[in-house]
Design a protein around this motif. Structure first.
Motif, PDB file in Angstrom:
ATOM      1  N   LEU A 181      13.119  40.716 -34.665  1.00  0.00           N
ATOM      2  CA  LEU A 181      12.332  39.728 -33.933  1.00  0.00           C
ATOM      3  C   LEU A 181      11.044  40.410 -33.501  1.00  0.00           C
ATOM      4  N   MET A 182       9.907  39.849 -33.916  1.00  0.00           N
ATOM      5  CA  MET A 182       8.612  40.382 -33.495  1.00  0.00           C
ATOM      6  C   MET A 182       7.998  39.448 -32.471  1.00  0.00           C
ATOM      7  N   CYS A 183       7.682  39.997 -31.296  1.00  0.00           N
ATOM      8  CA  CYS A 183       7.025  39.239 -30.233  1.00  0.00           C
ATOM      9  C   CYS A 183       5.649  39.850 -29.994  1.00  0.00           C
ATOM     10  N   SER A 184       4.612  39.031 -30.095  1.00  0.00           N
ATOM     11  CA  SER A 184       3.274  39.583 -29.914  1.00  0.00           C
ATOM     12  C   SER A 184       2.386  38.623 -29.141  1.00  0.00           C
ATOM     13  N   ILE A 185       1.434  39.222 -28.436  1.00  0.00           N
ATOM     14  CA  ILE A 185       0.315  38.476 -27.883  1.00  0.00           C
ATOM     15  C   ILE A 185      -0.953  39.099 -28.468  1.00  0.00           C
ATOM     16  N   PHE A 186      -1.978  38.283 -28.675  1.00  0.00           N
ATOM     17  CA  PHE A 186      -3.226  38.806 -29.231  1.00  0.00           C
ATOM     18  C   PHE A 186      -4.331  37.793 -28.998  1.00  0.00           C
ATOM     19  N   GLN A 187      -5.544  38.309 -28.865  1.00  0.00           N
ATOM     20  CA  GLN A 187      -6.702  37.430 -28.726  1.00  0.00           C
ATOM     21  C   GLN A 187      -6.897  36.641 -30.013  1.00  0.00           C
ATOM     22  N   HIS A 188      -7.174  35.341 -29.873  1.00  0.00           N
ATOM     23  CA  HIS A 188      -7.341  34.483 -31.042  1.00  0.00           C
ATOM     24  C   HIS A 188      -8.380  33.405 -30.755  1.00  0.00           C
ATOM     25  N   PRO A 189      -9.297  33.148 -31.695  1.00  0.00           N
ATOM     26  CA  PRO A 189      -9.438  33.790 -33.006  1.00  0.00           C
ATOM     27  C   PRO A 189     -10.116  35.150 -32.887  1.00  0.00           C
ATOM     28  N   PHE A 190      -9.620  36.103 -33.675  1.00  0.00           N
ATOM     29  CA  PHE A 190     -10.121  37.475 -33.590  1.00  0.00           C
ATOM     30  C   PHE A 190      -9.534  38.248 -34.769  1.00  0.00           C
ATOM     31  N   PRO A 201      10.401  32.297 -39.054  1.00  0.00           N
ATOM     32  CA  PRO A 201      11.297  32.035 -37.918  1.00  0.00           C
ATOM     33  C   PRO A 201      11.527  33.235 -37.005  1.00  0.00           C
ATOM     34  N   ASN A 202      11.368  34.445 -37.519  1.00  0.00           N
ATOM     35  CA  ASN A 202      11.608  35.644 -36.700  1.00  0.00           C
ATOM     36  C   ASN A 202      10.336  36.178 -36.064  1.00  0.00           C
ATOM     37  N   MET A 203       9.260  35.397 -36.112  1.00  0.00           N
ATOM     38  CA  MET A 203       8.009  35.789 -35.477  1.00  0.00           C
ATOM     39  C   MET A 203       7.795  34.947 -34.217  1.00  0.00           C
ATOM     40  N   CYS A 204       7.442  35.615 -33.136  1.00  0.00           N
ATOM     41  CA  CYS A 204       7.132  34.942 -31.874  1.00  0.00           C
ATOM     42  C   CYS A 204       5.734  35.380 -31.453  1.00  0.00           C
ATOM     43  N   ASN A 205       4.757  34.897 -32.190  1.00  0.00           N
ATOM     44  CA  ASN A 205       3.360  35.264 -31.967  1.00  0.00           C
ATOM     45  C   ASN A 205       2.719  34.285 -30.998  1.00  0.00           C
TER      46      ASN A 205
END
Length: 307
Positions: A181-190, A201-205
């Motif tokens: 399970l990958m959980c990420s936060i990131f500036q968007h759009p960037f 399904p295993n991405m929690c962006n």
């Protein structure tokens, strides 16, 4: 709580030109702040070994590994992309960075440390299985996570990424892998303009708008990451620890501060304590304002070590 701190002098030898923000002074700034804060005396220092090819090939194609080896210059620079290049020491530094992540994983799983931080460069989370990019050559966190799964036979691991940029390489390595399970936060759009759409399904962006402050990020973690992590029950957590979402960092446009990084790390530790015997391996990614980087790493390591 015993925290291992992995680094190596070889990581200071890689550089991409005096103009480049991903510079050796980043690790020196971390060391300076560790000394100033006095927590350097409370962590266990380890020398990063060289990663072997088998570890690299669990994530990267042989063609990619062979390409970087062949591109390594005898002198000067070899350009990989417009902002990523190799000098004569890059190959060794990249092997140390990946080797630190693998060695830390072994040490934490074997119980020598509760958790570990790898103060290494070059960073890794933009490196895809078959492509180096975005200052990254080998994906250190992905290599460590795959090592935990395939060598230590863990069944579920989580990867947490709080760099200001999306970890496209990590997503490419693990998309649709139900063990991760990958959980990420990131500036968007960037840059690199990925992660927001067509998530596996295993991405929690969680894309975050520019100029967002810590409360926005904390709310996203509380309401989106933590329920997914509770449902997944990871047996180990890996962290792509980028500090370029700090309000003083010019390579991003977000507004986190040291207290936010401490809070995020505390949440990660609570999940690890609940499901993973406390097991966490964290690897340095971004962070280019030297003072903010050093202070933020100290906050992160303090929270890992619970001191």
């Amino acid at each position: 709580m015993a925290t291992g701190f992995y680094s190596h002098a070889d990581c200071l030898q890689h550089e991409m030109g005096q103009w480049h923000p991903e510079c050796p002074a980043r690790l020196q700034a971390i060391e300076d702040q560790l000394i100033a804060s006095r927590i350097g005396e409370l962590i266990e220092r380890e020398s990063a070994p060289l990663a072997d090819e088998a570890a690299l090939l669990r994530v990267h194609t042989k063609a990619h590994v062979d390409y970087l080896r062949a591109r390594s210059p005898q002198s000067g620079y070899a350009e990989i992309d417009p902002d990523t290049s190799m000098n004569p020491h890059t190959w060794t530094a990249a092997l140390r960075a990946a080797g630190a992540a693998v060695a830390a994983t072994d040490a934490v799983i074997e119980g020598r440390y509760d958790n570990a931080f790898c103060s290494v460069r070059p960073p890794g989370h933009h490196a895809e299985p078959a492509r180096a990019m975005g200052f990254c050559f080998f994906n250190n966190v992905a290599i460590a996570a795959r090592h935990a799964l395939e060598v230590h036979k863990l069944e579920r691991v989580a990867i947490i990424d709080f760099d200001v940029h999306h970890g496209n390489g990590t997503e490419a390595a693990f998309s649709n892998d139900a063990r991760v399970l990958m959980c990420s936060i990131f500036q968007h759009p960037f840059y690199p303009f990925t992660g927001a759409d067509n998530q596996a399904p295993n991405m929690c962006n969680v894309p975050i708008a520019a100029r967002s402050k810590g409360m926005v990020v904390r709310e996203a973690i509380d309401m989106i990451w933590l329920p997914r992590l509770d449902a997944f029950k990871p047996q180990m957590l890996f962290v792509s620890a980028g500090f370029d979402a700090h309000r003083e960092d010019d390579l991003g446009n977000m507004a986190l501060v040291e207290d936010d990084y401490a809070w995020i790390t505390q949440q990660i530790r609570l999940v690890a304590d609940k499901y993973a015997k406390g097991r966490i391996v964290s690897c340095l990614e971004g962070g280019y304002n030297l003072s903010a980087l050093g202070r933020s790493v100290v906050a992160h390591v303090r929270a890992l070590a619970d001191i």
